[in-house]
Design a protein around this motif. Structure first.
Motif: not given
Length: 131
Positions: A1-11
């Protein structure tokens, strides 16, 4: 699994499209303060932090994670920062994260960086600026 922290939907969309496959899912949190708990729950192979995540940015989140890795409260995983601009490279270098990419992103660079970091290597794009 990869965890991403972003509040930007495009990212999130770009990272998800590039890294999701039959053996990998991308799990998202929208706030830096939620990353530690998500790492403990998901045990990701890679943590991707957007430079700007609401009120706790990628650098602060990475520093917090590094402290938790050291004290054993959070399982270790390599960290990739998604930098906003080439001028952010010295910050990433200073804080010792394993890897970073400079936006704009593309699937080829995301996959290459993720493979390197998961394999225990580094992946650090140069800024083109004198360091």
């Amino acid at each position: 699994d990869v965890l991403i922290a972003t509040d930007a939907d495009w990212i999130f969309d770009e990272v998800d499209a590039a890294l999701t496959d039959e053996g990998t899912r991308v799990v998202r949190v929208r706030r830096g303060r939620d990353v530690s708990a998500a790492v403990r729950a998901v045990h990701p192979e890679l943590i991707v932090l957007d430079m700007q995540i609401g009120n706790m940015g990628g650098i602060a989140t990475a520093l917090n994670l590094e402290q938790e890795f050291e004290d054993g409260s959070t399982p270790e995983a390599p960290i990739m920062l998604l930098l906003d601009r080439p001028a952010d490279v010295p910050l990433a270098r200073r804080w010792g994260v394993e890897g970073w990419l400079i936006k704009p992103l593309d699937a080829f660079r995301l996959r290459r960086a993720a493979r390197a970091l998961i394999a225990g290597e580094t992946y650090q794009e140069q800024s083109g600026l004198a360091s």
